[in-house]
Design an enzyme around this catalytic site. Structure first.
Site, mmCIF file in Angstrom:
data_model
loop_
_atom_site.group_PDB
_atom_site.id
_atom_site.type_symbol
_atom_site.label_atom_id
_atom_site.label_comp_id
_atom_site.label_asym_id
_atom_site.label_seq_id
_atom_site.Cartn_x
_atom_site.Cartn_y
_atom_site.Cartn_z
ATOM 1 N N GLY A 198 0.921 -1.131 -0.049
ATOM 2 C CA GLY A 198 0.037 0.069 -0.094
ATOM 3 C C GLY A 198 0.689 1.273 0.119
ATOM 4 N N ASN A 199 0.211 2.367 0.074
ATOM 5 C CA ASN A 199 0.952 3.795 0.193
ATOM 6 C C ASN A 199 0.420 4.396 1.291
ATOM 7 O OD1 ASN A 199 -0.989 5.571 -1.217
ATOM 8 N ND2 ASN A 199 -0.587 3.860 -2.841
ATOM 9 N N ARG A 200 0.944 5.862 1.373
ATOM 10 C CA ARG A 200 0.346 6.551 2.738
ATOM 11 C C ARG A 200 -0.771 7.591 2.225
ATOM 12 N NH1 ARG A 200 5.512 9.304 5.253
ATOM 13 N NH2 ARG A 200 3.721 10.064 6.469
ATOM 14 N N SER A 201 -1.300 7.315 1.064
ATOM 15 C CA SER A 201 -2.487 8.330 0.589
ATOM 16 C C SER A 201 -3.486 8.132 1.779
ATOM 17 C CB SER A 201 -2.709 7.944 -0.779
ATOM 18 O OG SER A 201 -3.940 8.767 -1.050
ATOM 19 N N ALA A 248 -3.492 7.615 -5.558
ATOM 20 C CA ALA A 248 -1.985 7.182 -5.358
ATOM 21 C C ALA A 248 -2.152 5.575 -5.796
ATOM 22 C CB ALA A 248 -1.441 7.225 -4.110
#
Ligand code: C5P
Length: 411
Positions: free
Chosen positions: A210-213, A277
């Site tokens: 995943g990512n931090r969005s 993102a």
């Protein structure tokens, strides 16, 4: 840029225990810059003193059609004509019945009959009273005349029983109001698709890439789209945000799901804003069972590229907006994305700069168009960034300017 700034709201309060929540609504509207004219029924005044509303709105409260303190006694349609929107909250069974009949024996009835502005009715009553065929018929009558029926919500009622009859929350009432006020905005009749959040690419049933969005930027664009009158669809990767009232949410998880949803929704859209993102890589294989450590000291995942979603959206009279979240050479890197992705506009931001980036309520963005023109926006709220982007979208689509001050259309 606040959608309620300078707008006139007529707030009709009828007699329910939920009257105290209308005080919160009036206060919130005033804080958002609206001019609020409160009209109370006699029953409402048994629950909350008019002085409470007067103190919150800094305006006299209309208590009767013949109230010498109120301009309504001199001109009985003064509030109806000034209002940009009328909200009845709480709306009791009695008030709904009177509105359905078109009675004008109190300030709320007279104002609703005389106004051309949108009317939002927020019912609040005992569940049995709401379910009663008489009330249901009256609600249907109002809905068929173009009134917005907002709620009621389900939950604990004043009687102590659970059921459908609670006044909706203040934030939701404000959302309905913004939706109604936005109807004549510059994107009225247009469809805007916004992607939001960070995609999750599953490795196994418990792990993902995943990512931090957080989705805040995309949701802020969607809020702005609603305020400008657009039909708004959010293609949302998992997030914890409340969508704006009126937006349709298509929930997705992975980049591939997001691609399918964005392509399907964009086929009849006027603009696509890719604020999500999207993972650039996904595991080539997803394990059906949880992967075991198995005594290994290292582990590698085989990854494959995800499709470039915005690049796959056909331009065909549609405006394409991308974001470039960068940490180095922000403008140069953003510029490089315009041609291969076929963008009309890119919003570049340095995600490491103060006041920018993931989770923040503000952003510092530079807009670059196809012709290479650069517009640097200072630090502003993500909502304001959304408005600025959509103003550019509206002008690229050749939309007429918002008709905020024009005569309101009949409901
Ligand atoms: O990740 P990248 O910098 O290429 O992202 C730029 C823009 O392209 C963003 O608007 C993003 O939402 C979009 N994008 C996409 N599909 C991808 C990766 C990014 O649509 N697979």
């Amino acid at each position: 840029m606040n959608p309620l700034e300078g707008r006139s709201v007529a707030l009709g309060v009828s007699g329910s225990i939920a009257c105290y929540k209308a005080v919160d609504l009036a206060s919130k509207l005033v804080q958002l810059g609206a001019r609020v004219d409160v009209m109370m029924t006699e029953a409402a005044m048994e629950f909350v003193a008019p002085l409470t509303f007067a103190a919150v709105t800094h305006r006299p409260v209309v208590e009767s059609l013949f109230d010498p303190k109120s301009e309504i006694s001199i001109d009985h349609v003064a509030i109806a004509e000034r209002a940009d929107a009328v909200v009845i909250a709480p709306a009791t069974a009695q008030t709904i019945a009177k509105l359905a009949l078109g009675l004008a024996d109190d300030p709320i009835g007279a104002t609703v009959l005389a106004t051309a502005a949108p009317v939002i009715v927020c019912p609040a009553m005992d569940a049995h009273m709401y379910d009663n065929p008489a009330t249901q018929m009256n609600v249907e009558t109002l809905a068929s005349r173009g009134f917005v029926i907002a709620g009621p919500a389900e939950g604990r009622l004043a009687s102590g029983l659970m059921g459908k009859g609670r006044l909706i929350e203040t934030a939701e009432m404000v959302g309905h109001l913004r939706l109604a006020l936005g109807r004549r905005g510059s994107l009225a009749g247009r469809k805007v698709v916004v992607s939001a959040g960070g995609t999750k690419e599953d490795i196994d049933p418990v792990r993902f890439i995943g990512n931090r969005s957080t989705g805040k930027m995309g949701y802020a664009v969607a809020e702005a789209a609603i305020d400008l009158g657009a039909e708004t669809v959010i293609v949302a990767a998992p997030n914890a945000l409340q969508p704006p009232v009126g937006a349709r949410v298509e929930a997705v998880r992975s980049a591939l799901e997001m691609r399918d949803a964005v392509l399907a929704e964009s086929s009849d859209a006027d603009a696509v804003v890719m604020a999500a993102a999207v993972a650039d890589w996904r595991p080539r294989e997803r394990s059906a069972s949880k992967l075991k450590k198995g005594g290994r000291s290292s582990f590698s995942l085989d990854l494959e590229r995800t499709p470039d979603i915005i690049a796959e959206v056909e331009r065909r009279g549609l405006v394409k907006v991308g974001f470039a979240a960068e940490s180095d050479d922000v403008l140069a890197n953003a510029r490089k994305k315009i041609a291969p992705k076929g963008l009309d506009l890119i919003a570049a931001n340095d995600v490491t700069a103060p006041g920018s980036g993931f989770g923040s309520d503000t952003n510092r963005v530079t807009l670059i168009d196809r012709g290479g023109n650069v517009e640097e926006l200072g630090v502003m709220t993500k909502y304001e960034v959304g408005r600025r982007i959509l103003d550019r979208v509206a002008s690229l689509l050749g939309c007429p300017a918002a008709r905020r001050d024009a005569q309101p259309p009949a409901r």
